[in-house]
Design an enzyme around this catalytic site. Structure first.
Site, PDB file in Angstrom:
ATOM      1  N   SER A  27       0.838  -1.197   0.000  1.00 57.51           N
ATOM      2  CA  SER A  27       0.000   0.000   0.000  1.00 57.51           C
ATOM      3  C   SER A  27       0.879   1.256   0.000  1.00 57.51           C
ATOM      4  O   SER A  27       1.677   1.429  -0.917  1.00 57.51           O
ATOM      5  CB  SER A  27      -0.957  -0.039   1.198  1.00 57.51           C
ATOM      6  N   ASP A  59       3.957  24.049  -0.803  1.00 59.65           N
ATOM      7  CA  ASP A  59       5.343  23.839  -1.233  1.00 59.65           C
ATOM      8  C   ASP A  59       5.859  22.440  -0.887  1.00 59.65           C
ATOM      9  O   ASP A  59       7.039  22.255  -0.596  1.00 59.65           O
ATOM     10  CB  ASP A  59       6.260  24.906  -0.624  1.00 59.65           C
ATOM     11  N   HIS A  90      -7.252  -5.350  -1.305  1.00 58.05           N
ATOM     12  CA  HIS A  90      -6.088  -4.507  -1.036  1.00 58.05           C
ATOM     13  C   HIS A  90      -5.111  -5.148  -0.049  1.00 58.05           C
ATOM     14  O   HIS A  90      -3.897  -4.942  -0.155  1.00 58.05           O
ATOM     15  CB  HIS A  90      -6.571  -3.159  -0.496  1.00 58.05           C
TER      16      HIS A  90
END
Length: 433
Positions: free
Chosen positions: A147, A356, A409
């Site tokens: 993951s 940023d 998953h």
């Protein structure tokens, strides 16, 4: 930088040794504040005196410590046949200077956000490289990421491929260029499909959830962790329906939610305790604080999942619409409702507005990757969009993948021995067994 290790311990058919490293919080200021990073080394008893190479495991998340294996099973069993396993608690998790509202209480909100900005994959990889040089005398090692751990693998390939012999990814190939908004546009559709599957599979689940919703709207229901249970919180259980055995866990919980008492219908105390165990926001705050930042490169997330949800109004509950679970999404209201997130509300807002964030990937560099990489891509994955994974796979050199519908998953948790064995076979060009 300093390094300590403990004496060997033997348990569950494995030999274990603990390692602790003192590393910079900010690698741009190496002599400034230091943090501890913890790793557990495992080896099989028959190999404990051999100088086998390391395989390093990067846990999913972000914000979760490495697994604590109770037995030599799953992918660990397969890995121990030819590796020493290093289970890395990523900075801020497990025993690696863990982050919590209590550990950050001495800082202002802006200072908290600045501190947390050092806990993304870029610094996790800097930690790993520093540990590799101290632990192996600069020998290459192999890495495995599940993951979010797969995001760390791609970042490692991008930043420090010279330290790697091989790499493996399960359920976690990120897009190299797509924004958080694009990610959530895709994953909301996946969550809709999983909701459809869930309510079709469990014929009385709709009745159970509707009864529970009506009760918590009419009554003040307090969870074991002290919060009032809301419909929005209840929707968060959907993070589990994208896991193998997760739908069963949610259904069995709903089955036991309401009980008859002498005072009338009440919420079962068992439900109130187990509900908290199925959600990690109070115990693993990095997951809520930094989840959206894993997609950010020179952009702010601005609560992407919350904004994109407006395009899928079916998730906004009202009495005239069917209840739907949400998925792996973080919302600003969570910092108003979960007790251990409340003290971090302004820090979370600052992080959501941060523009940023450094770039994570260099597309041209990854296109020329020479480290052998094998990845398992799960076609039905609710958390990681298959098309974006395939898009990345086509643009990373030397990456081979296995596309399968067999697993959800968390496949490596359910059938890790087989999955890792197959990926090793693929990576080395051997004939599949």
């Amino acid at each position: 930088m300093t390094y300590e290790f403990s004496a060997q311990q033997t348990f569950a058919g494995m030999v274990s040794r603990k390692h602790q490293f003192r590393l910079p919080l900010d690698y741009q200021a190496p002599d400034g504040e230091q943090i501890t990073v913890f790793a557990r080394e495992l080896s099989s008893p028959e190999h404990q005196d051999k100088s086998l190479p390391f395989i390093v495991f990067f846990q999913g998340g972000p914000g979760f410590g490495a697994i604590r294996p109770a037995a030599s099973g799953g992918w660990v069993k397969r890995a121990l046949k030819e590796y020493r396993v290093l289970l890395l608690d990523q900075r801020g998790t497990g025993l690696s200077t863990p982050v919590s509202y209590a550990s950050l209480a001495h800082l202002s909100a802006s200072e908290q956000a600045q501190y947390l900005s050092h806990f993304r994959a870029d610094n996790i990889i800097r930690d790993a490289e520093s540990i590799r040089k101290q632990l192996t005398k600069d020998e290459k090692w192999t890495i495995l990421g599940q993951s979010f751990g797969g995001f760390c693998v791609l970042k490692y390939l991008n930043d420090a491929p010279q330290g790697l012999a091989e790499a493996y990814i399960t359920g976690g190939i990120p897009s190299l260029t797509r924004t958080a908004d694009e990610v959530y546009q895709a994953t909301y559709k996946r969550v809709l499909t999983k909701n459809h599957d869930f309510f079709n599979r469990f014929s009385d689940a709709r009745e159970l959830i509707d009864s529970l919703v009506k009760h918590i709207q009419a009554n003040e229901v307090i969870l074991a962790t002290g919060e009032r249970l809301t419909v929005e919180m209840l929707q968060l259980l959907g993070i589990n329906i994208g896991m193998e055995q997760g739908p069963e866990s949610v259904y069995y919980l709903l089955e036991q939610a309401l009980i008859e008492t002498a005072s009338g219908i009440q919420v079962n105390p068992l439900f109130l305790a187990h509900f908290c165990q199925l959600l990690d926001f109070n115990t693993n705050p990095i997951f809520a604080l930094l989840h959206e930042s894993i997609y950010c490169q020179q952009t702010a997330s601005n609560w992407a999942a919350h904004r994109v949800r407006d395009r899928y109004p079916e998730f906004n509950f009202s009495a005239d619409k069917p209840f739907l679970f949400t998925g792996e999404m973080i919302y600003p209201w969570m910092f108003e409702q979960f007790n251990n997130l409340k003290p971090l509300q302004q820090a979370a807002q600052n992080l959501a507005q941060k523009q940023d964030w450094p770039s994570l990937y260099q597309v041209d560099k990854l296109a020329n990757n020479r480290v052998p990489v094998a990845a398992a891509i799960y076609s039905e994955d609710m958390f990681v969009e298959m098309q974006y994974s395939l898009e990345t796979a086509a643009n990373v050199g030397n990456l081979k993948y296995w596309l399968t519908s067999e697993y959800e998953h968390n496949g490596i948790r359910m059938d890790g021995e087989h999955i890792l064995d197959r990926l090793i076979t693929i990576n080395r060009g051997e004939k599949l067994r």
